[in-house]
Design an enzyme around this catalytic site. Structure first.
Site, mmCIF file in Angstrom:
data_model
loop_
_atom_site.group_PDB
_atom_site.id
_atom_site.type_symbol
_atom_site.label_atom_id
_atom_site.label_comp_id
_atom_site.label_asym_id
_atom_site.label_seq_id
_atom_site.Cartn_x
_atom_site.Cartn_y
_atom_site.Cartn_z
ATOM 1 N NE ARG A 1 77.506 30.164 19.960
ATOM 2 C CZ ARG A 1 76.428 30.014 19.192
ATOM 3 N NH1 ARG A 1 75.871 31.066 18.610
ATOM 4 N NH2 ARG A 1 75.919 28.818 19.008
ATOM 5 C CE LYS B 1 69.292 30.977 13.816
ATOM 6 N NZ LYS B 1 70.417 30.278 13.148
ATOM 7 N NE ARG C 1 68.439 25.353 17.584
ATOM 8 C CZ ARG C 1 69.058 26.523 17.643
ATOM 9 N NH1 ARG C 1 68.434 27.603 18.006
ATOM 10 N NH2 ARG C 1 70.330 26.604 17.312
ATOM 11 N NE ARG D 1 78.615 32.267 15.785
ATOM 12 C CZ ARG D 1 77.424 31.697 15.617
ATOM 13 N NH1 ARG D 1 76.404 32.414 15.171
ATOM 14 N NH2 ARG D 1 77.259 30.419 15.880
ATOM 15 N NE ARG E 1 75.895 25.142 16.753
ATOM 16 C CZ ARG E 1 76.725 26.164 16.597
ATOM 17 N NH1 ARG E 1 78.021 26.009 16.814
ATOM 18 N NH2 ARG E 1 76.270 27.337 16.256
HETATM 19 P P1 ADP Z 1 73.101 28.841 16.191
HETATM 20 O O1 ADP Z 1 71.847 29.399 15.588
HETATM 21 O O2 ADP Z 1 74.319 29.583 15.819
HETATM 22 O O3 ADP Z 1 73.217 27.367 15.968
HETATM 23 P P2 ADP Z 1 72.117 29.281 18.964
HETATM 24 O O4 ADP Z 1 72.808 30.317 19.734
HETATM 25 O O5 ADP Z 1 70.752 29.566 18.476
HETATM 26 O O6 ADP Z 1 73.082 28.877 17.772
HETATM 27 O O7 ADP Z 1 72.051 27.936 19.801
HETATM 28 C C1 ADP Z 1 73.184 27.387 20.450
HETATM 29 C C2 ADP Z 1 72.799 26.093 21.160
HETATM 30 O O8 ADP Z 1 71.825 26.373 22.180
HETATM 31 C C3 ADP Z 1 72.136 25.038 20.282
HETATM 32 O O9 ADP Z 1 73.082 24.209 19.630
HETATM 33 C C4 ADP Z 1 71.300 24.258 21.313
HETATM 34 O O10 ADP Z 1 72.108 23.377 22.067
HETATM 35 C C5 ADP Z 1 70.838 25.355 22.255
HETATM 36 N N1 ADP Z 1 69.537 25.944 21.856
HETATM 37 C C6 ADP Z 1 69.303 27.234 21.473
HETATM 38 N N2 ADP Z 1 67.997 27.428 21.190
HETATM 39 C C7 ADP Z 1 67.391 26.226 21.394
HETATM 40 C C8 ADP Z 1 66.047 25.757 21.248
HETATM 41 N N3 ADP Z 1 65.055 26.578 20.842
HETATM 42 N N4 ADP Z 1 65.786 24.456 21.535
HETATM 43 C C9 ADP Z 1 66.748 23.625 21.958
HETATM 44 N N5 ADP Z 1 68.037 23.993 22.089
HETATM 45 C C10 ADP Z 1 68.364 25.276 21.817
HETATM 46 P P1 ADP Z 2 73.245 32.641 13.343
HETATM 47 O O1 ADP Z 2 72.702 33.573 14.401
HETATM 48 O O2 ADP Z 2 72.222 32.305 12.293
HETATM 49 O O3 ADP Z 2 73.887 31.419 13.905
HETATM 50 P P2 ADP Z 2 75.215 34.771 12.842
HETATM 51 O O4 ADP Z 2 74.357 35.950 12.552
HETATM 52 O O5 ADP Z 2 75.880 34.721 14.151
HETATM 53 O O6 ADP Z 2 74.391 33.416 12.563
HETATM 54 O O7 ADP Z 2 76.311 34.683 11.678
HETATM 55 C C1 ADP Z 2 77.360 33.704 11.710
HETATM 56 C C2 ADP Z 2 78.673 34.348 11.281
HETATM 57 O O8 ADP Z 2 78.621 34.629 9.867
HETATM 58 C C3 ADP Z 2 78.999 35.662 11.965
HETATM 59 O O9 ADP Z 2 80.388 35.704 12.196
HETATM 60 C C4 ADP Z 2 78.565 36.736 10.960
HETATM 61 O O10 ADP Z 2 79.405 37.886 11.039
HETATM 62 C C5 ADP Z 2 78.748 36.025 9.603
HETATM 63 N N1 ADP Z 2 77.689 36.358 8.652
HETATM 64 C C6 ADP Z 2 76.364 36.594 8.911
HETATM 65 N N2 ADP Z 2 75.687 36.839 7.762
HETATM 66 C C7 ADP Z 2 76.597 36.740 6.740
HETATM 67 C C8 ADP Z 2 76.521 36.900 5.299
HETATM 68 N N3 ADP Z 2 75.355 37.185 4.698
HETATM 69 N N4 ADP Z 2 77.668 36.731 4.606
HETATM 70 C C9 ADP Z 2 78.834 36.428 5.225
HETATM 71 N N5 ADP Z 2 78.974 36.274 6.557
HETATM 72 C C10 ADP Z 2 77.872 36.427 7.314
#
Ligand code: ADP
Ligand code: ADP
Ligand code: ZN
Length: 215
Positions: A161, A13, A88, A127, A172
């Site tokens: 992170r 994302k 979410r 990541r 998660r």
């Molecule tokens: P990712 O998509 O990689 O799991 P995010 O950066 O979106 O990570 O979220 C990291 C953490 O922040 C989540 O595990 C949760 O604890 C919190 N968080 C983020 N967005 C939300 C949301 N919309 N509602 C509740 N918790 C959230």
């Molecule tokens: P999200 O925001 O959904 O949690 P990220 O965009 O941060 O996910 O992507 C998670 C990790 O995977 C990052 O290190 C990114 O560089 C890698 N990544 C993202 N998209 C792809 C893909 N299509 N194939 C392989 N690695 C990816």
């Protein structure tokens, strides 16, 4: 254009949001980034959120709903926004509908980035992010062109992170399955959902998104 990017943790994302921001003049609104900024600031809200985030659970709905509502009111969002990591839960999706109606705004699309769960642990544990500009990288899938130097800004410091470890990733993913996946039908009922294959290469996923959003 106002859109939502849905997908499990590590689906891509954030990576795709940055690319879409430029092409479609939308502002990326990441509740994860906002919460991490609150944690870094050491505010009371940040301290409360940190414990929950470190456990891989979701912070309370009211907190993120308020954060997003205030952010959408800022002038830069008038050109369009891209929600990354919000909503979410079903309660967040319903609150978003109400909030948008009240502000006279609407969603143009909800895009589901589909991925296989087995791929996610590797994506997340590899990541890292440029400490200066926030550009995202991966140990295997997206290394900087020059080792240790950010492609985007030339920065040489990177961060990982605290919650990007295998144990927290499992929680998660569980939170995603139990609380986030169920919101898809909410948007399917509104005829807004489009899917892309998140298992493809990063550039290939971007191409699929352009195709969907250019329509
Ligand atoms: P990712 O998509 O990689 O799991 P995010 O950066 O979106 O990570 O979220 C990291 C953490 O922040 C989540 O595990 C949760 O604890 C919190 N968080 C983020 N967005 C939300 C949301 N919309 N509602 C509740 N918790 C959230
Ligand atoms: P999200 O925001 O959904 O949690 P990220 O965009 O941060 O996910 O992507 C998670 C990790 O995977 C990052 O290190 C990114 O560089 C890698 N990544 C993202 N998209 C792809 C893909 N299509 N194939 C392989 N690695 C990816
Ligand atoms: Zn950088």
């Amino acid at each position: 254009m106002n859109i939502i990017l849905l997908g499990a943790p590590g689906a891509g994302k954030g990576t795709q949001a940055r690319r879409l921001e430029e092409r479609y003049q939308m502002v990326q609104l990441s509740t994860g980034d906002m919460l991490r900024a609150a944690v870094a600031s050491g505010s009371e809200l940040g301290q409360e959120a940190k414990v929950i985030m470190d456990a891989g659970q979701l912070v309370p709905d009211e907190l993120v709903i308020r954060m997003i509502s205030e952010r959408i009111d800022e002038p830069d969002c008038a050109k369009g926004f891209l929600l990354d990591g919000f909503p979410r839960t079903t309660a967040q999706a319903q609150a978003l509908d109400a909030m948008l109606a009240e502000k006279g705004l609407k969603l143009d699309a909800v895009i589901q980035i589909r991925v296989d769960e087995e791929a996610l642990v590797e994506r997340i544990t590899g990541r890292f992010t440029c400490a200066s500009c926030g550009a995202g990288y991966h140990d295997t899938f997206q290394r900087p062109a020059q080792e240790g130097v950010c492609d985007n800004c030339g920065g040489t410091e990177f961060t990982r992170r605290a919650d990007d470890n295998e144990k927290t990733v499992r929680s998660r993913m569980e939170a995603y399955r139990a609380q986030t996946a169920p919101i898809l039908p909410h948007y399917e009922a509104q005829g807004l959902v489009q899917e892309v294959d998140g298992m493809a290469d990063i550039d290939e996923v971007t191409a699929q998104l352009y195709k969907v959003l250019d329509r």
